[in-house]
Design a protein around this motif. Sequence first.
Motif, PDB file in Angstrom:
ATOM      1  N   ASN A   1      31.852  29.021  28.337  1.00 50.53           N
ATOM      2  CA  ASN A   1      32.932  29.647  29.106  1.00 50.53           C
ATOM      3  C   ASN A   1      32.533  30.985  29.715  1.00 50.53           C
ATOM      4  O   ASN A   1      33.386  31.789  30.075  1.00 50.53           O
ATOM      5  CB  ASN A   1      34.177  29.829  28.229  1.00 50.53           C
ATOM      6  N   GLY A   2      31.237  31.262  29.833  1.00 54.31           N
ATOM      7  CA  GLY A   2      30.813  32.484  30.504  1.00 54.31           C
ATOM      8  C   GLY A   2      29.657  33.174  29.815  1.00 54.31           C
ATOM      9  O   GLY A   2      29.144  32.707  28.790  1.00 54.31           O
TER      10      GLY A   2
ATOM     11  N   VAL B   1      27.821  35.940  27.610  1.00 55.85           N
ATOM     12  CA  VAL B   1      28.145  36.772  26.450  1.00 55.85           C
ATOM     13  C   VAL B   1      26.924  37.608  26.100  1.00 55.85           C
ATOM     14  O   VAL B   1      25.793  37.101  26.078  1.00 55.85           O
ATOM     15  CB  VAL B   1      28.552  35.911  25.236  1.00 55.85           C
TER      16      VAL B   1
ATOM     17  N   PRO C   1      33.463  36.784  27.063  1.00 56.72           N
ATOM     18  CA  PRO C   1      34.601  36.001  26.585  1.00 56.72           C
ATOM     19  C   PRO C   1      34.439  35.567  25.132  1.00 56.72           C
ATOM     20  O   PRO C   1      33.324  35.494  24.606  1.00 56.72           O
ATOM     21  CB  PRO C   1      34.599  34.780  27.518  1.00 56.72           C
ATOM     22  N   THR C   2      35.563  35.266  24.493  1.00 57.27           N
ATOM     23  CA  THR C   2      35.539  34.697  23.150  1.00 57.27           C
ATOM     24  C   THR C   2      34.865  33.327  23.193  1.00 57.27           C
ATOM     25  O   THR C   2      35.157  32.507  24.059  1.00 57.27           O
ATOM     26  CB  THR C   2      36.969  34.553  22.605  1.00 57.27           C
TER      27      THR C   2
ATOM     28  N   LYS D   1      34.746  36.388  18.515  1.00 56.90           N
ATOM     29  CA  LYS D   1      35.255  37.470  19.359  1.00 56.90           C
ATOM     30  C   LYS D   1      34.317  38.673  19.340  1.00 56.90           C
ATOM     31  O   LYS D   1      33.464  38.812  18.475  1.00 56.90           O
ATOM     32  CB  LYS D   1      36.649  37.887  18.869  1.00 56.90           C
TER      33      LYS D   1
END
Length: 200
Positions: free
Chosen positions: A67-68, A70, A115-116, A159
Amino acid sequence: MPRPSVALRLGAPLAVLPLVLTACNGKDGDTGAAQQATTRAKPSPSTSTSAPLTAGDSIAGTVKEDNGLVTYSVAAQQLTFGTQAQAKAAVQNPADAKGKVIATVRVRYTHQAGPTVTTSTNADDATTVWAEGQRGTILLNSPTNGASCDDPYDIASWKTGQSHTFCEYYLLPATAKKAEVHWSEDGGRPYVWTFAGPGA
């Protein structure tokens, strides 16, 4: 990114995964084909991204998660070794482990930004262990999965500010005087942590 169909879990059937290099540094791919291949190792990269690192030193790097992007702080904390008898008992064909020991590497990853992470993480995909200029043979499953090791496949919500320690298991030459833990960002040169080898 696809993940292996078998996670490192206590009690799972033991198997050695000979080194078949893929886009995910040899940790993904067709397990059946890999088990039929001859064990080979790619020469160690000649240059490192940073000055030499030792146990516990941390670096920051970016990983493409589902999702992105990190940013993680990565620190190779410990590299420990078993016996040659344990290595032979851990594989289907004891000849594959002749003159080798199991190396257990513990690497701590801290989510710093982005993102988490809500699915199994890719943070540990680029972690490898080397000795005598060659990458060790990764054990897809391990005889033991220590209590200090988290399971990357069980992470449901990672997180910012949270840390996890992942363990991986390799076969290394029992006589190696020095061993290295490598980690890199996608397409980047590796960061290298140096440890005493099993033969030191």
